[in-house]
Scaffold this active site. Structure first.
Site, PDB file in Angstrom:
ATOM      1  N   ARG A   1     107.023 -16.647 -50.430  1.00 29.24           N
ATOM      2  CA  ARG A   1     107.656 -15.770 -49.450  1.00 29.24           C
ATOM      3  C   ARG A   1     107.066 -16.031 -48.065  1.00 29.24           C
ATOM      4  O   ARG A   1     105.910 -16.429 -47.932  1.00 29.24           O
ATOM      5  CB  ARG A   1     107.456 -14.303 -49.813  1.00 29.24           C
ATOM      6  CG  ARG A   1     108.333 -13.824 -50.964  1.00 29.24           C
ATOM      7  CD  ARG A   1     108.120 -12.349 -51.262  1.00 29.24           C
ATOM      8  NE  ARG A   1     106.793 -12.091 -51.767  1.00 29.24           N
ATOM      9  CZ  ARG A   1     105.791 -11.610 -51.060  1.00 29.24           C
ATOM     10  NH1 ARG A   1     105.949 -11.292 -49.785  1.00 29.24           N
ATOM     11  NH2 ARG A   1     104.609 -11.420 -51.610  1.00 29.24           N
TER      12      ARG A   1
ATOM     13  N   TYR B   1     113.409 -20.780 -52.003  1.00 30.13           N
ATOM     14  CA  TYR B   1     112.356 -20.294 -52.887  1.00 30.13           C
ATOM     15  C   TYR B   1     112.504 -18.817 -53.294  1.00 30.13           C
ATOM     16  O   TYR B   1     112.621 -17.935 -52.429  1.00 30.13           O
ATOM     17  CB  TYR B   1     110.963 -20.463 -52.229  1.00 30.13           C
ATOM     18  CG  TYR B   1     109.911 -20.050 -53.224  1.00 30.13           C
ATOM     19  CD1 TYR B   1     109.532 -20.916 -54.241  1.00 30.13           C
ATOM     20  CD2 TYR B   1     109.405 -18.753 -53.231  1.00 30.13           C
ATOM     21  CE1 TYR B   1     108.656 -20.514 -55.220  1.00 30.13           C
ATOM     22  CE2 TYR B   1     108.526 -18.336 -54.209  1.00 30.13           C
ATOM     23  CZ  TYR B   1     108.154 -19.233 -55.199  1.00 30.13           C
ATOM     24  OH  TYR B   1     107.300 -18.823 -56.179  1.00 30.13           O
TER      25      TYR B   1
ATOM     26  N   LYS C   1     113.348  -8.891 -54.034  1.00 33.39           N
ATOM     27  CA  LYS C   1     112.586  -8.204 -52.985  1.00 33.39           C
ATOM     28  C   LYS C   1     113.501  -7.651 -51.889  1.00 33.39           C
ATOM     29  O   LYS C   1     113.282  -6.554 -51.380  1.00 33.39           O
ATOM     30  CB  LYS C   1     111.554  -9.145 -52.375  1.00 33.39           C
ATOM     31  CG  LYS C   1     110.619  -9.764 -53.384  1.00 33.39           C
ATOM     32  CD  LYS C   1     109.826  -8.738 -54.132  1.00 33.39           C
ATOM     33  CE  LYS C   1     108.865  -9.425 -55.093  1.00 33.39           C
ATOM     34  NZ  LYS C   1     107.921  -8.524 -55.705  1.00 33.39           N
TER      35      LYS C   1
ATOM     36  N   HIS D   1     107.168  -1.418 -55.843  1.00 31.85           N
ATOM     37  CA  HIS D   1     106.691  -2.712 -56.365  1.00 31.85           C
ATOM     38  C   HIS D   1     105.806  -2.432 -57.582  1.00 31.85           C
ATOM     39  O   HIS D   1     104.595  -2.602 -57.540  1.00 31.85           O
ATOM     40  CB  HIS D   1     105.907  -3.424 -55.249  1.00 31.85           C
ATOM     41  CG  HIS D   1     105.607  -4.872 -55.512  1.00 31.85           C
ATOM     42  ND1 HIS D   1     104.635  -5.561 -54.825  1.00 31.85           N
ATOM     43  CD2 HIS D   1     106.154  -5.773 -56.370  1.00 31.85           C
ATOM     44  CE1 HIS D   1     104.595  -6.817 -55.244  1.00 31.85           C
ATOM     45  NE2 HIS D   1     105.497  -6.970 -56.182  1.00 31.85           N
TER      46      HIS D   1
ATOM     47  N   SER E   1     101.268  -8.639 -54.878  1.00 28.89           N
ATOM     48  CA  SER E   1     101.759  -9.870 -55.476  1.00 28.89           C
ATOM     49  C   SER E   1     100.623 -10.677 -56.091  1.00 28.89           C
ATOM     50  O   SER E   1      99.565 -10.831 -55.479  1.00 28.89           O
ATOM     51  CB  SER E   1     102.462 -10.705 -54.409  1.00 28.89           C
ATOM     52  OG  SER E   1     103.497  -9.945 -53.831  1.00 28.89           O
TER      53      SER E   1
ATOM     54  N   CYS F   1      98.660  -9.969 -58.516  1.00 26.41           N
ATOM     55  CA  CYS F   1      97.457  -9.183 -58.813  1.00 26.41           C
ATOM     56  C   CYS F   1      97.511  -8.536 -60.192  1.00 26.41           C
ATOM     57  O   CYS F   1      96.784  -7.580 -60.469  1.00 26.41           O
ATOM     58  CB  CYS F   1      97.236  -8.132 -57.740  1.00 26.41           C
ATOM     59  SG  CYS F   1      96.684  -8.841 -56.188  1.00 26.41           S
TER      60      CYS F   1
ATOM     61  N   ASP G   1     107.792  -5.892 -62.275  1.00 25.59           N
ATOM     62  CA  ASP G   1     107.694  -6.106 -60.822  1.00 25.59           C
ATOM     63  C   ASP G   1     108.273  -4.973 -59.976  1.00 25.59           C
ATOM     64  O   ASP G   1     107.726  -4.663 -58.934  1.00 25.59           O
ATOM     65  CB  ASP G   1     108.393  -7.424 -60.453  1.00 25.59           C
ATOM     66  CG  ASP G   1     107.998  -7.948 -59.071  1.00 25.59           C
ATOM     67  OD1 ASP G   1     106.787  -7.986 -58.779  1.00 25.59           O
ATOM     68  OD2 ASP G   1     108.888  -8.318 -58.295  1.00 25.59           O
TER      69      ASP G   1
ATOM     70  N   ARG H   1     106.210 -20.685 -60.737  1.00 26.29           N
ATOM     71  CA  ARG H   1     106.741 -19.504 -61.444  1.00 26.29           C
ATOM     72  C   ARG H   1     107.650 -19.893 -62.601  1.00 26.29           C
ATOM     73  O   ARG H   1     108.162 -21.005 -62.666  1.00 26.29           O
ATOM     74  CB  ARG H   1     107.548 -18.648 -60.456  1.00 26.29           C
ATOM     75  CG  ARG H   1     106.731 -18.155 -59.254  1.00 26.29           C
ATOM     76  CD  ARG H   1     106.643 -16.675 -59.200  1.00 26.29           C
ATOM     77  NE  ARG H   1     105.648 -16.225 -58.231  1.00 26.29           N
ATOM     78  CZ  ARG H   1     105.222 -14.962 -58.163  1.00 26.29           C
ATOM     79  NH1 ARG H   1     105.690 -14.050 -58.993  1.00 26.29           N
ATOM     80  NH2 ARG H   1     104.320 -14.607 -57.271  1.00 26.29           N
TER      81      ARG H   1
HETATM   82  P1  GTP Z   1     103.995 -10.906 -58.575  1.00 23.22           P
HETATM   83  O1  GTP Z   1     104.971 -11.483 -59.542  1.00 23.22           O
HETATM   84  O2  GTP Z   1     103.627 -11.883 -57.485  1.00 23.22           O
HETATM   85  O3  GTP Z   1     104.388  -9.595 -58.003  1.00 23.22           O
HETATM   86  O4  GTP Z   1     102.579 -10.776 -59.335  1.00 23.22           O
HETATM   87  P2  GTP Z   1     101.988  -9.922 -60.552  1.00 23.22           P
HETATM   88  O5  GTP Z   1     101.351  -8.692 -60.007  1.00 23.22           O
HETATM   89  O6  GTP Z   1     102.969  -9.758 -61.635  1.00 23.22           O
HETATM   90  O7  GTP Z   1     100.781 -10.866 -61.010  1.00 23.22           O
HETATM   91  P3  GTP Z   1     100.443 -11.552 -62.418  1.00 23.22           P
HETATM   92  O8  GTP Z   1     100.398 -10.579 -63.548  1.00 23.22           O
HETATM   93  O9  GTP Z   1     101.355 -12.698 -62.585  1.00 23.22           O
HETATM   94  O10 GTP Z   1      98.952 -12.065 -62.189  1.00 23.22           O
HETATM   95  C1  GTP Z   1      98.614 -13.018 -61.250  1.00 23.22           C
HETATM   96  C2  GTP Z   1      97.258 -13.583 -61.475  1.00 23.22           C
HETATM   97  O11 GTP Z   1      96.280 -12.571 -61.729  1.00 23.22           O
HETATM   98  C3  GTP Z   1      97.198 -14.548 -62.643  1.00 23.22           C
HETATM   99  O12 GTP Z   1      96.516 -15.697 -62.236  1.00 23.22           O
HETATM  100  C4  GTP Z   1      96.434 -13.802 -63.687  1.00 23.22           C
HETATM  101  O13 GTP Z   1      95.721 -14.672 -64.518  1.00 23.22           O
HETATM  102  C5  GTP Z   1      95.507 -12.895 -62.879  1.00 23.22           C
HETATM  103  N1  GTP Z   1      95.194 -11.648 -63.619  1.00 23.22           N
HETATM  104  C6  GTP Z   1      96.094 -10.776 -64.140  1.00 23.22           C
HETATM  105  N2  GTP Z   1      95.478  -9.754 -64.776  1.00 23.22           N
HETATM  106  C7  GTP Z   1      94.143  -9.983 -64.647  1.00 23.22           C
HETATM  107  C8  GTP Z   1      92.974  -9.273 -65.086  1.00 23.22           C
HETATM  108  O14 GTP Z   1      93.038  -8.223 -65.720  1.00 23.22           O
HETATM  109  N3  GTP Z   1      91.766  -9.815 -64.753  1.00 23.22           N
HETATM  110  C9  GTP Z   1      91.667 -10.976 -64.037  1.00 23.22           C
HETATM  111  N4  GTP Z   1      90.457 -11.435 -63.756  1.00 23.22           N
HETATM  112  N5  GTP Z   1      92.753 -11.675 -63.615  1.00 23.22           N
HETATM  113  C10 GTP Z   1      93.971 -11.187 -63.904  1.00 23.22           C
HETATM  114  C1  SPV Z   2     105.929 -11.338 -55.257  1.00 23.73           C
HETATM  115  O1  SPV Z   2     105.540 -12.156 -54.386  1.00 23.73           O
HETATM  116  O2  SPV Z   2     105.541 -10.147 -55.262  1.00 23.73           O
HETATM  117  C2  SPV Z   2     106.829 -11.784 -56.327  1.00 23.73           C
HETATM  118  C3  SPV Z   2     107.375 -13.143 -56.265  1.00 23.73           C
HETATM  119  O3  SPV Z   2     107.118 -11.014 -57.226  1.00 23.73           O
HETATM  120  S1  SPV Z   2     108.725 -13.297 -55.167  1.00 23.73           S
HETATM  121  O4  SPV Z   2     109.939 -12.937 -55.884  1.00 23.73           O
HETATM  122  O5  SPV Z   2     108.769 -14.676 -54.718  1.00 23.73           O
HETATM  123  O6  SPV Z   2     108.544 -12.400 -54.058  1.00 23.73           O
HETATM  124 MN    MN Z   3     106.186  -8.977 -56.928  1.00 23.76          MN
END
Ligand code: GTP
Ligand code: SPV
Ligand code: MN
Length: 592
Positions: free
Chosen positions: A69, A198, A207, A227, A249, A251, A278, A377
């Site tokens: 983004r 993207y 979003k 979110h 994002s 996290c 999400d 992704r």
């Molecule tokens: P968006 O799709 O961008 O909104 O992200 P999201 O919040 O769904 O993030 P996602 O669950 O894909 O996690 C992103 C990163 O955080 C990955 O590299 C995971 O391995 C890491 N991660 C997720 N949960 C944990 C956790 O409990 N501990 C640690 N250390 N890392 C974590």
């Molecule tokens: C984020 O960045 O919080 C996502 C991926 O979930 S995107 O759809 O590219 O914004």
């Molecule tokens: Mn997101």
């Protein structure tokens, strides 16, 4: 395809602007999807993967300058700058339309305009809203077919006199970074996106609509677009409690939403069900509780770090009908790979840019040696997820017991704390801060304020958004309790202290026990933290002293936060609600 004259007139106008060779309506049929997949493969826009190992799966590579983004090129174009607020980029709508019209002019020449009628939420349900995306990208069409509910069934839910659908116009144009714009006109129900291919920039249902436009509509209509993931925890007696959680994002939303309970819980019969990973749309139900739906139909999840230990459910979900974007292409068996999938990087492979990749040169500290892009992704169907909730398709949604905020904080925030009441919880959300990730263009690992994980997604003035949260609290008679978590505290060597992932269940169970009034807590300057012995660490190789350390609230460190919070509130300006200013003053007094 439709007799709705507003739709037809708008498409005609957009076609006159962009000049496509032809216009194709997306009907949601398998035949059409198959034909589009073939066409995309014929032009190398996509690559068909090993259909024995990964049935229905494809690989796509974006342009190298187009991988995340772009927040500095994202605009909220309301009539007045005040409505968009100081946090959003703003330009007057007339000026922006004029500027963008020049870029869109003739941009579909020699190309096809695809018309994608889609619904966020189950078509026809109270929660659902309809959008139409016009795009010249097959990749966008194929992703939207996974991420949203698409086709004739959506048009059937749109009555002839309904002009309230969300109008999205996307053009790849030249993928020129300097002229890349992701623009929202909330007062016109309109989204214009140009010069990107993207994810979050171009899948306009996500979003742009389900967060930015929807948050604007939610304020007007008395509901919320957040979110947030939504998950259900099933107790051994069969009862299920639902939690929604907002983390910035990359996290951990996808990971938490699909978590597998540690063995000590699974053997007792505990289960976790994923409703969404999400986005949540939330409304007050007739029973005075807060009800949530996931308006999406799929997951656009972070690939790196996903493996059969960290998130086996996500991994299984990606094994069929998935589009992988910017991952490693294993040429030996025509499959995919990313950092953190396993310890066997493929020897004969292409990196995310399509160049020959030498895994022996991989250096953890140098992201440019990665095979997969850090923001690579997968786009997968929610119904392919082994732990998808039986309520995923329930148009009424699920009742929320707890709202959880969280982010990446190496030091400040404890593992978990509970706010004192709704307004204090809104305050806790408003002061969230987190280290930036690869999900957006720009520096990674820098701490920034990201209130409610909505910094890049609030479709109007952030102060008014806070006010809306406070007002929602007056309408929810049976309020969820509000918590904050931090899985990312590090030791002096920078290692994560808390095991995270499935073990986060231990914290969620404390949260739900608090909601039930079944467990005590310790009051601190920032809110209630658990007694260390109330976080179950059976089966973990950490002891109670580590838990105590994770739960500490260092007043000196928190006093340093106050400055940053004040600065952020000052940046938002005088729309920050008095309730939150009072909360800030109270926090400052508690820390003195
Ligand atoms: P968006 O799709 O961008 O909104 O992200 P999201 O919040 O769904 O993030 P996602 O669950 O894909 O996690 C992103 C990163 O955080 C990955 O590299 C995971 O391995 C890491 N991660 C997720 N949960 C944990 C956790 O409990 N501990 C640690 N250390 N890392 C974590
Ligand atoms: C984020 O960045 O919080 C996502 C991926 O979930 S995107 O759809 O590219 O914004
Ligand atoms: Mn997101």
């Amino acid at each position: 395809m439709t007799t709705n004259k507003y739709v037809n007139e708008w498409i005609k106008e957009m076609a006159e602007l962009t000049c496509p060779d032809k216009i194709v309506w997306i009907d949601g049929s398998d035949e059409q999807r198959e034909a589009l997949r073939e066409e995309a493969c014929a032009t190398s826009e996509m690559f068909k993967l090993n259909q024995d190992k990964l049935p229905g799966c494809y690989l796509h590579r974006t342009a190298v300058n187009d991988v995340a983004r772009v927040e500095n090129r994202t605009f909220i174009c309301t009539e007045t700058k005040e409505e968009a607020g100081n946090i959003n980029n703003w330009m007057a709508p007339a000026e922006m339309y004029e500027k963008l019209r020049k870029l869109y002019k003739g941009s579909y020449k020699g190309r096809t305009m695809y018309v994608i009628p889609y619904s966020m939420g189950i078509p026809g349900s109270d929660f659902a809203k309809i959008g139409i995306e016009l795009t010249d990208s097959i990749y966008v069409v194929l992703n939207m077919l996974i991420m949203t509910r698409v086709g004739t069934k959506v048009l059937a839910a749109l009555s002839d006199d309904d002009a309230g659908f969300i109008k999205g116009l996307h053009a790849r144009a030249d993928l020129d970074e300097e002229n890349r714009y992701i623009v929202h006109f909330p007062q016109d129900n309109t989204i214009w996106s140009i010069n990107s291919g993207y994810g979050g920039n171009v899948l306009l249902g996500k979003k742009c609509f389900a967060l930015r436009i929807a948050s604007y509509l939610g304020r007007k209509e008395g509901w919320m677009a957040e979110h947030m993931l939504i998950l259900g925890i099933e107790y051994p007696d069969g009862e299920i409690k639902y939690i929604s959680a907002a983390f910035p994002s990359a996290c951990g939303k996808t990971n938490l939403a699909m978590l597998i309970p540690p063995e000590i819980y699974s053997k007792q019969g505990y289960k976790v069900w994923c409703v969404g990973d999400d986005i949540a749309w939330l409304r007050v139900g007739a029973d005075g509780r807060l009800w949530a739906v996931n308006p999406e139909n799929g997951f656009f999840g972070v690939a790196p770090g996903t493996n059969d230990k960290s998130n086996p459910n996500a991994l299984k979900t990606t094994m069929r009908d998935t589009i992988f974007t910017n991952v490693v292409h294993n040429l030996d068996d025509n499959t995919v790979w990313w950092e953190g999938l396993d310890k066997n990087p493929p020897a004969n492979a292409l990196d995310w840019k399509g160049n020959k990749w030498d895994y022996t040169k991989y250096d953890k500290k140098d992201k440019s040696t990665c095979g997969a892009h850090p923001n690579s992704r997968f786009t997968s169907m929610a119904i392919n997820c082994p732990c998808i909730s039986s309520e995923f398709n329930n148009p009424a949604g699920v009742p929320i017991s707890a709202i959880v905020f969280g982010g990446r904080r190496a030091k400040t925030a404890p593992l978990v704390y509970q706010s004192r009441d709704w307004n204090n919880g809104v305050f806790v959300g408003s002061i969230m801060a987190s280290e930036t990730t690869a999900a957006a263009a720009g520096a990674v690992g820098v701490v920034r304020r990201d209130p409610m994980a909505m910094l890049p997604f609030a479709g109007y003035n952030m102060g008014d958004y806070f006010k809306h949260w406070i007002e929602m609290g007056t309408k929810i008679t049976n309020k969820p309790l509000i918590f904050n978590v931090n899985w990312f505290r590090t030791d002096d060597e920078g290692n994560f202290i808390w095991p995270g992932f499935g073990d986060n269940m231990r914290v969620l169970l404390w949260i739900l026990a608090r909601c039930e009034g079944k467990v005590d807590a310790v009051e601190t300057a920032i809110g209630y933290v658990p007694k260390a012995e109330d976080i179950n660490i059976e089966g973990l190789d950490i002891d109670i002293d580590v838990v105590k350390e994770l739960l500490t609230v260092d007043k000196a460190v928190w006093r340093e936060e106050i400055g940053g919070i004040k600065e952020f509130y000052a940046k938002i300006g005088d729309t920050v609600p008095t309730e939150l200013k009072a909360e800030l003053a109270a926090l400052e007094a508690n820390l003195a």
